[in-house]
Enzyme design. Structure first.
Site, PDB file in Angstrom:
ATOM      1  CB  THR A  97      -0.875   0.073   1.264  1.00 41.36           C
ATOM      2  OG1 THR A  97      -0.018   0.218   2.412  1.00 41.36           O
ATOM      3  CG2 THR A  97      -1.742  -1.143   1.411  1.00 41.36           C
ATOM      4  CG  ASP A  98       1.195   5.954  -1.068  1.00 36.17           C
ATOM      5  OD1 ASP A  98       2.108   6.118  -0.240  1.00 36.17           O
ATOM      6  OD2 ASP A  98       0.985   6.734  -2.015  1.00 36.17           O
ATOM      7  CD1 TRP A  99       4.460   5.508   5.291  1.00 41.49           C
ATOM      8  CD2 TRP A  99       4.460   4.377   3.371  1.00 41.49           C
ATOM      9  NE1 TRP A  99       5.573   4.695   5.279  1.00 41.49           N
ATOM     10  CE2 TRP A  99       5.597   3.994   4.108  1.00 41.49           C
ATOM     11  CE3 TRP A  99       4.243   3.773   2.134  1.00 41.49           C
ATOM     12  CZ2 TRP A  99       6.514   3.046   3.654  1.00 41.49           C
ATOM     13  CZ3 TRP A  99       5.161   2.824   1.663  1.00 41.49           C
ATOM     14  CH2 TRP A  99       6.273   2.472   2.417  1.00 41.49           C
ATOM     15  CG  LEU A 100      -1.070   6.353   7.158  1.00 39.17           C
ATOM     16  CD1 LEU A 100      -1.280   7.731   7.776  1.00 39.17           C
ATOM     17  CD2 LEU A 100      -1.181   5.257   8.205  1.00 39.17           C
ATOM     18  N   GLY A 101      -2.647   3.943   3.130  1.00 37.09           N
ATOM     19  CA  GLY A 101      -3.595   3.650   2.065  1.00 37.09           C
ATOM     20  C   GLY A 101      -4.152   2.237   2.178  1.00 37.09           C
TER      21      GLY A 101
END
Length: 870
Positions: free
Chosen positions: A289-293
């Site tokens: 994931t992207d960060w906090l995605g």
């Protein structure tokens, strides 16, 4: 359920992807608009194809199988889940499996250098690399990036970026990629990946996919990120194209985007991850994931996600996660099959082996959290042990040479009336604009370059790096000539004198960046500034043009800008676009400005005359309430494709770039290499074997806290559970319609990394001779555009870039023979019904145009007629 539902609960699994197949061109055009109102849906795709069936990866997967087959549940979960925000030296890190020599895997930004570090190189940005049209420099910069990452102990460097594609000219992060064309992005990404991974670092291609705007990009507990609604053909022929080439280059990891695609979050979209990426494109690495995605637990696991970054749940620093201990719970209760977890971990470990990181690979020796030598080891914890966090290892080597070469070869000469450039060292110069100087608050004074002060070296956000030093244009010019008078201001001084021999050099810029920082009212996207120069730069140019008879404009910019207020003024003789040059901004510019080198950059996007020249659908969408439906109604017609279809003459076309010398492209020849005797490629070989494991649910004791004997760090994300023996399998889970554990047949268009290997057979080879016909040394770029025939029965852009090559530096009168190759895929369209790539048999009706830009193509080749000058 909401996307923050915890993993142990019945999951919500959103699986929306490409729109339904469209039978013909007329239906295609009408459906593109009607579906925009309806929203886009598509079928689920389960299960996740196992990795390991590609021969190039066989050895790495064999090693991984031996390790993963002996791992405990805790060790497996540890490698799939980040340890949490600020829970280690890197921007993200997984847990470890020390029994097998596998450390915490360190992941670190950015695509242009090591973010938040020291003694590293701040390279030119991706858009600058694209403007070089130089594959050798693309690779060299990638290798230098990989070497620096390895030297800092970074396992996974989060780049290159090939999404955004640049669909939205105001979009905040277009500058991180290589240009507004899928082929230019594809070559930039692939050569960067090869360079990075040659040093042993794992490259990350990102952001997958349809991520074209900063505002409203993310989902949270109170909002929903926008949905990029993309039809099947547009997805394949534009936005997926560079990702396919990155996979073909062997990229080790892929990062999903924040946004939804066709109403489903990218990180849990089963068709995109399972069906298109891992089946059709044959991706062998791991998906993060992207960060906090990360928005769900079971749903994302089943949809093909392999690693959660940075590991936190809906709200960071609460010490919870959708995975971590909750993934352990889901394995024990049967909601996530053990086989899926085994494949996640195998993909991660196999990639680690593939890049040779089991052999003398350094541990992190820096901290992304501080420049202090000592500090807390886990800054996100309330109480953290402390120690040495920065060893100040210098990894720059001689990479400043590569950085300067990239920045220099990107500089694009748009206009040069009366051959005003190059300047002579004894010319009387008056220099204007803060963009010629440094940041008045000090080097790196703005976190993640979140300001526009001094010369613009890069945009802002996570795609940046600290500058180890900065050579400003002011400094570089002053080193060359004593005849320069500097006015480092954006307000034209009233007391400046001008005589007929003076030349004004005006520096202006246009900035953008990532959404978590707002700069001068622009929340990443250029909402306030639009496509105009910042700090009243256009007024500065006009004021200089009113007073001086000769004006040179130097523009540092993140993307398209409008120049109409001054471009045709009589005294504006020359314009240089210097893009985003990094630390060697001044030296690279003076190399060109004073004629030590001829400019050889070409525009990686179109420069319009007006923002209204673009289709309305590519503007920034501002809708503060409810999910934004961002429907790509323009389809394939982005950038120059649109301008040609709409018959709009831009100010400067895609690919445009002048030189101090002149070139002639001549003696074209075309040769068939592989016969194109079928419309569709032959069937690919069957997939090879994949690792086999015992997929029985493991003993609950493998994730019991009681079996551990270490001091817990508060907020650190662990795989362990209290009383895991109480967890039972009920088998009553509301899986989505279409969920299955039975593997699907191999995708028709698949069969290798990047797709069916036959797609990449070279069909035609075109040779051209490029001769320097001028009086100065210089480099030229030959660009090849494909015109597909109407016999394919689809509405297709008139011209599409498919290949380019750059000469070495040629002396006056010197020639070089360039070879430009075209593959089956280059001549194909995506058939949405058959779900495969369709080409005109025997290349009938195909025209191959070769020249200096999309608007300057003096040579055309056909299969039957050979090549001729137009």
């Amino acid at each position: 359920m909401a996307p923050w539902t915890r993993l142990a609960l019945v999951p919500l699994i959103a699986q929306v992807v490409v729109a339904s197949p469209m039978p013909d061109a007329n239906h295609e055009a009408s459906q593109l608009n009607t579906r925009a109102a309806e929203g886009y849906d598509s079928p689920p795709y389960y299960p996740t194809p196992d990795g390991g069936w590609v021969s190039d990866w066989a050895e790495a997967y064999e090693k991984a199988q031996q390790v993963v087959g002996n791992m405990t549940l805790a060790e497996k979960v540890n490698l799939t889940t980040g340890t949490g925000f600020f829970m280690g030296p890197c921007v993200g890190q997984t847990g470890s499996a020390p029994r097998f020599g596998i450390p915490n895997i360190c992941l670190q930004d950015s695509p242009l250098g090591i973010r938040n570090s020291d003694h590293n190189t701040a390279f030119p940005a991706g858009i600058t690399v694209g403007a070089t049209f130089n594959k050798n420099l693309m690779y060299a910069r990638g290798r230098a990036l990989g070497q620096e990452s390895r030297g800092k102990g970074i396992n996974v460097q989060l780049g290159p970026a090939v999404g955004p594609l640049g669909r939205k000219p105001r979009g905040g992060r277009g500058w991180e990629g290589f240009g507004a064309d899928p082929t230019l992005q594809a070559f930039g990404g692939a050569y960067t990946i090869k360079g990075m991974q040659s040093a042993g670092v794992i490259a990350t291609i990102k952001h997958f996919i349809g991520y074209e705007q900063e505002m409203y990009r993310m989902s949270s507990i109170i909002t929903k990120g926008y949905s990029s609604n993309i039809d099947d053909r547009t997805l394949h022929e534009l936005y997926l194209w560079p990702f396919a080439e990155g996979v073909r280059a062997g990229v080790g990891s892929l990062m999903t985007s924040y946004n939804d695609i066709n109403s489903s979050a990218a990180s849990q979209n089963s068709k995109l991850l399972n069906g298109i990426l891992k089946d059709e494109l044959g991706f062998q690495g791991f998906v993060m994931t992207d960060w906090l995605g990360h928005y769900s637990g079971v749903g994302s696991a089943l949809a093909g996600l392999d690693m959660a970054m940075p590991g936190d749940g809906a709200v960071p620093l609460f010490g919870d996660s959708y995975w971590g201990s909750e993934l352990s719970r889901s394995i024990l209760n049967g909601s996530v099959p053990v086989g899926r977890l085994n494949d996640m971990v195998t993909r991660i470990v196999a990639t680690w082996y593939k890049m040779g990181q089991d052999k003398d690979y350094p541990l992190p020796n820096f901290s992304t959290n501080t420049l202090d030598e000592t500090g807390p080891l886990y800054p996100g914890a309330l109480f953290s042990p402390s120690g040495v966090v920065n060893q100040y290892v210098n990894v720059q080597g001689n990479h400043n040479i590569t950085a300067r070469a990239v920045a220099r070869e990107a500089i694009t000469l748009l206009k040069n009336e009366d051959d005003l450039l190059p300047l002579r060292r004894n010319d009387s110069l008056k220099i204007f604009g803060t963009d010629a100087g440094g940041n008045s608050d000090g080097l790196n004074s703005c976190s993640d370059q979140g300001c526009d002060k001094g010369v613009l070296t890069m945009g802002w956000g996570s795609g940046t790096a600290r500058l180890p030093y900065l050579i400003t244009p002011q400094e570089a010019i002053a080193n060359i000539t004593k005849n320069a008078e500097f006015h480092i201001t954006d307000s034209f001084p009233s007391d400046v004198s001008a005589n007929s021999n003076d030349i004004a050099v005006v520096f202006i810029n246009a900035d953008s960046g990532e959404n978590y920082i707002t700069v001068e009212g622009n929340p990443g996207d250029r909402t306030e500034a639009g496509l105009y120069a910042w700090h009243s730069g256009d007024d500065l140019v006009k004021a200089a043009a009113e007073k001086f008879s000769s004006v040179v404009v130097v523009y540092h910019t993140v993307g398209p800008v409008i120049m109409e207020e001054w471009i045709d003024l009589e005294s504006v003789k020359a314009v240089l676009v210097a893009h985003l040059p990094g630390q060697e901004a001044g030296n690279s510019l003076t190399d060109i400005l004073f004629g030590d080198y001829s400019p050889s950059g070409h525009m990686p996007y179109t420069i319009p005359k007006s923002e209204s020249d673009y289709p309305e659908s590519v503007s920034i969408i501002n809708q503060p309430f409810g999910q934004i439906q961002d429907t790509f109604t323009e389809g394939l017609y982005v950038d120059y494709r649109h301008f040609m279809k709409a018959n709009i003459t831009p100010r400067y076309p895609f690919g445009h770039g002048l030189s101090y010398t002149t070139f002639n492209i001549s003696s074209p020849t075309i040769n068939e290499v592989t016969a194109l005797n079928t419309a569709y490629p032959p069937a690919a070989p069957s997939k090879g074997a994949t690792p086999v494991y015992d997929d029985a649910i493991p003993a609950a004791s493998e994730v019991a806290w009681s079996s551990t004997s270490f001091t817990r760090i508060w907020r650190y994300l662990y795989p362990y559970l209290d009383n895991p023996e109480s967890i039972t399998t009920s088998g009553e889970y509301a899986y989505p319609d279409g969920y299955s554990t039975t593997p699907k047949p191999q995708a028709r268009a698949g069969g290798g990394q990047g797709g069916n290997p036959a797609l990449f057979d070279i069909v035609y080879s075109i040779k051209v001779q490029v001769t320097n016909t001028g009086s100065r040394r210089g480099k030229a770029v030959a660009q090849l555009y494909v015109e597909l025939p109407s016999s394919l029965g689809l509405d297709t852009p008139e011209l599409q870039l498919r290949q380019f090559e750059k000469t070495k530096e040629l002396a006056p009168g010197q020639s070089e023979l360039l070879t430009l190759t075209v593959t089956r895929k280059d001549l194909s369209v995506w058939d949405v019904v058959i779900q495969d790539w369709k080409a005109p048999i025997n290349g009938e009706g195909v025209k191959l145009w070769i020249g200096n830009s999309v608007a300057d193509l003096p040579i055309v080749c056909t299969v039957d007629g050979g090549c001729s000058s137009v």
